[in-house]
Design a protein around this motif. Structure first.
Motif: not given
Length: 506
Positions: A69, A72-73, A75-78
């Protein structure tokens, strides 16, 4: 020794000494026991290499969550903050202990160091003597400085030489502008006694704010012309990239902290007038320059000479004095002597003052005003300019747009409010105008204000007759005039009625 662990250093020392000494002697010199020496001889492995890695003592609360969890967060929102991820995890998993926050933050920091995006690299530069001078503005509102009890909203214009660290600071009452830049820069250069090759500023976005395109181009041309006058090459850093101006952005903080410390040691943030505060700033900057005196003197040898004269550090505009007894300039109304009504004046606009000229004749200087924070018009009013007309029309005071600014001291305004409450509009206006006229005629503004404050404390209305008598000039200061009357017969000779013979005989 009992109870003490053998260190890697002791073991290396023992192994070196054992090559030339016996085991007991080498152990004694290494600070270990003889038995430990024999044990080390049979097993020469460093103590730190014998320790097994420390294993986890409790279950990992993020074992099933971080990779599934959290990653992925990330990676999607650096740019996502760890605290936001922490709050999201608590929302998703109510069984999680809030105490995992620091564990999560350390895990995210380690993941970003290994897998995160590349970060901006700051390249430190070699500064050459005499090459770079930098200008910038910094806000000083948080220091809480007051002038005679009134908060002072101001900035500092800050100049610095990149090589030697020479600094100059100038108190700016308005915002960032060409006038503030030109005055501060020229003061700095003439104080320094030389000119660097290049002058660096930021993008001057605050000075360009709300300006039309033509006005922006004009401002840019004026800044470039100022640099050409001093033989400097103008340059600007990229808009929004503060570290390109790092040679002055960092010293901003050092200077403001030095000022904060000096204010704390002074014990008060209030100054009698603006000049006293400016001397305070100059003293602090002078101490900073004294610490860098050797480098500054070394850099002066590489500076270009100053030009023969300064260039303009003001704006010049033309205004016409209206029948209201003043003129409007930059959303501020200024009063002037009424004899100037109908005349066109040349105004030199500085950061803190206006200089008025009628043709080439200098008239006077006025304090520069600013519009109110709400955007409405400001007023710079001198009651001496309008009191002669108010005497004839005292009721004009009631609805006067700049009435509050007309009163020279707070006591006058407070007394007018008390008069309105207790006597009505007509009597209040008449009495207020009489008080202003008395202050104007007798030059007793401060003393009269003190008397009005006492009347307000005693909750009594002023007695204008008593005040006129109180502030009348003392009789012993009036000049004594001795008038000697001439003999009336002497006028006959002037009229030609006396015969010449009688005049000769006389």
């Amino acid at each position: 020794m009992p109870g003490r662990h053998v260190t890697d250093h002791q073991m290396r020392l023992f192994m070196t000494l054992k090559q030339t000494h016996s085991v007991p002697v080498a152990a004694a010199k290494a600070g270990i026991s003889q038995a430990t020496g024999y044990r080390i001889s049979s097993n020469p492995i460093l103590p730190t290499q014998k320790k097994s890695p420390r294993s986890r003592r409790r279950p990992d609360p993020l074992a099933d969550i971080f990779d599934a969890e959290v990653v992925p967060l990330l990676k999607s929102s650096p740019g996502l903050r760890p605290v936001a991820i922490f709050e999201e995890l608590l929302r998703r998993h109510s069984e999680l202990n809030p105490g995992i926050r620091r564990t999560l933050e350390r895990r995210i920091r380690a993941w970003r160091a290994e897998h995160g995006p590349e970060q901006e690299v700051i390249f430190r530069q070699i500064h050459t003597p005499g090459k770079m001078g930098l200008s910038d503005f910094t806000d000083m509102g948080r220091l809480g400085v007051t002038i005679a009890g009134q908060p002072l909203e101001h900035r500092l214009y800050h100049f610095r030489l990149a090589y030697s660290g020479f600094e100059h600071a100038h108190v700016v009452l308005g915002g960032e502008s060409y006038v503030a830049l030109a005055e501060g820069l020229q003061n700095a250069l003439w104080s320094l006694g030389g000119v660097p090759q290049e002058h660096r500023t930021d993008s001057l976005s605050a000075a360009f704010k709300n300006l039309a395109r033509a006005a922006q181009d004009d401002l840019t041309d004026r800044v470039d012309a100022l640099c050409r006058h001093y033989g400097m090459t103008p340059s600007r850093n990229t808009k929004g990239v503060a570290h390109e101006n790092g040679a002055i952005e960092g010293p901003h903080g050092h200077l403001k902290r030095a000022i904060e410390d000096a204010l704390l040691m002074r014990g008060s943030r209030d100054f009698g007038d603006l000049a006293a505060y400016r001397r305070f700033i100059d003293e602090i900057v002078g101490r900073i320059n004294a610490r860098n005196a050797k480098r500054i003197d070394a850099e002066r040898a590489h500076l270009a000479p100053l030009p023969a004269r300064r260039t303009t550090d003001h704006e010049e505009v033309a205004v016409r004095v209206t029948s209201s007894g003043g003129f409007l300039l930059r959303k501020v109304f200024y009063t002037v002597p009424s004899r100037l009504i109908g005349h066109q004046l040349r105004v030199r606009l500085y950061d803190d003052r206006l200089e008025l000229f009628l043709g080439s004749t200098f008239l006077q200087a006025l304090r520069r005003g600013r519009p109110t924070p709400s955007g409405s018009h400001g007023h710079v009013v001198n009651y001496h300019h309008v009191i002669h007309s108010l005497r004839r029309k005292p009721m004009a005071l009631m609805g006067l747009v700049y009435r509050d600014q007309l009163f020279p001291r707070r006591a006058f305004g407070d007394m007018f409010a008390a008069l309105l409450e207790r006597t009505g509009e007509k009597a209040a206006c008449r009495m207020a105008v009489d008080l202003l006229a008395l202050a104007h005629d007798r030059g007793c503004e401060a003393e009269l204000a003190a008397q009005l404050e006492e009347d307000l404390r005693q909750r009594r209305l002023p007695d204008i007759r008593a005040l006129r008598a109180l502030f009348a000039p003392p009789p012993d200061t009036l000049p004594g005039i001795d008038v000697q009357l001439a003999d009336l017969s002497s006028y006959d000779r002037l009229l030609g009625n006396t015969p010449i013979a009688e005049e000769a005989a006389a």
